[in-house]
Design an enzyme around this catalytic site. Sequence first.
Site, PDB file in Angstrom:
ATOM      1  N   SER A  61       0.819  -1.214   0.000  1.00 30.39           N
ATOM      2  CA  SER A  61       0.000   0.000   0.000  1.00 30.39           C
ATOM      3  C   SER A  61       0.855   1.267   0.000  1.00 30.39           C
ATOM      4  CB  SER A  61      -0.916   0.010   1.224  1.00 30.39           C
ATOM      5  OG  SER A  61      -1.651  -1.180   1.293  1.00 30.39           O
TER       6      SER A  61
HETATM    7  N1  SAM Z   1      -0.841  -4.837   4.126  1.00 30.62           N
HETATM    8  C1  SAM Z   1      -0.084  -5.095   2.930  1.00 30.62           C
HETATM    9  C2  SAM Z   1       1.296  -4.535   2.980  1.00 30.62           C
HETATM   10  O1  SAM Z   1       1.663  -3.869   3.962  1.00 30.62           O
HETATM   11  O2  SAM Z   1       2.042  -4.796   2.037  1.00 30.62           O
HETATM   12  C3  SAM Z   1      -0.791  -4.678   1.673  1.00 30.62           C
HETATM   13  C4  SAM Z   1      -1.829  -5.641   1.358  1.00 30.62           C
HETATM   14  S1  SAM Z   1      -2.450  -5.744  -0.261  1.00 30.62           S
HETATM   15  C5  SAM Z   1      -3.092  -4.160  -0.558  1.00 30.62           C
HETATM   16  C6  SAM Z   1      -3.869  -6.780   0.152  1.00 30.62           C
HETATM   17  C7  SAM Z   1      -3.526  -8.194   0.474  1.00 30.62           C
HETATM   18  O3  SAM Z   1      -4.717  -8.846   0.940  1.00 30.62           O
HETATM   19  C8  SAM Z   1      -3.032  -9.004  -0.707  1.00 30.62           C
HETATM   20  O4  SAM Z   1      -1.773  -9.539  -0.441  1.00 30.62           O
HETATM   21  C9  SAM Z   1      -4.093 -10.105  -0.854  1.00 30.62           C
HETATM   22  O5  SAM Z   1      -3.562 -11.348  -1.292  1.00 30.62           O
HETATM   23  C10 SAM Z   1      -4.635 -10.184   0.547  1.00 30.62           C
HETATM   24  N2  SAM Z   1      -5.963 -10.817   0.660  1.00 30.62           N
HETATM   25  C11 SAM Z   1      -7.056 -10.671  -0.141  1.00 30.62           C
HETATM   26  N3  SAM Z   1      -8.062 -11.426   0.299  1.00 30.62           N
HETATM   27  C12 SAM Z   1      -7.621 -12.056   1.427  1.00 30.62           C
HETATM   28  C13 SAM Z   1      -8.200 -12.975   2.352  1.00 30.62           C
HETATM   29  N4  SAM Z   1      -9.462 -13.411   2.233  1.00 30.62           N
HETATM   30  N5  SAM Z   1      -7.444 -13.407   3.371  1.00 30.62           N
HETATM   31  C14 SAM Z   1      -6.147 -12.989   3.541  1.00 30.62           C
HETATM   32  N6  SAM Z   1      -5.553 -12.131   2.696  1.00 30.62           N
HETATM   33  C15 SAM Z   1      -6.271 -11.663   1.655  1.00 30.62           C
END
Ligand code: SAM
Length: 213
Positions: A61
């Site tokens: 992000s």
């Molecule tokens: N917090 C992260 C960072 O600091 O890099 C950024 C996260 S990215 C915007 C969103 C993440 O949510 C992705 O890696 C995606 O694979 C994960 N995601 C989506 N659906 C999910 C779920 N049901 N359970 C766990 N992770 C999930």
Amino acid sequence: MTATAEQKMQFLYAIRSKGVTDQRVLTAMEKIDRGPFVRGVFSERAYEDTPLPIACGQTISQPSVVGLMTQALEVQPRDKVLEVGTGSGYQAAILSQLARRVYTLERHRRLIREAQSIFDQLNLSNVTAMTADGSRGLPDQAPFDRILVTAAAEDPPGPLLAQLRIGGIMVLPVGQSDAVQSLIKVTRTETGFDYEELRAVRFVPLIEGLGQD
Ligand code: SAM
């Protein structure tokens, strides 16, 4: 890659100018270098205030959004925090500086492996990273004082609301994945939930089930 003094100054200036004013959050973001969380060709851009691609088609992000979400979460030193969407691990590392314990869930195994190796290098012993469908939360460790979701659902997932302690705060983006979403702050009260809309954001979707990789 680690930040030069000038890169660090510009990075913090950009975050402050977007409204991150909480000194504890700024100190955590000064301490946790974003460089190790960005790999390959994008590593040169690690100190720009922009989201960047990571493995598995996901994103790390935008730093100012990480700061604003962390600030809205009002994390206290004794808190047990759940993060859904580990991604690169950057947000979890910031939370680790503010909370007693952080659980972070990610649906892609590869991202958990990579994030865990950075947590180990940085000696972040209060972070537990797990491959799991975060939309179900982590019932074994519930209730949580704080929950931060970094992927967008159409509505706050019921299991996450249920796993929030009374008095607890959850911050998450809600809305359609292909449109601008709203970042909301949910506070659990004795009788229900209070909702506050914070700002427009754009996040990858919260997807049920585990990823292939
Ligand atoms: N917090 C992260 C960072 O600091 O890099 C950024 C996260 S990215 C915007 C969103 C993440 O949510 C992705 O890696 C995606 O694979 C994960 N995601 C989506 N659906 C999910 C779920 N049901 N359970 C766990 N992770 C999930």
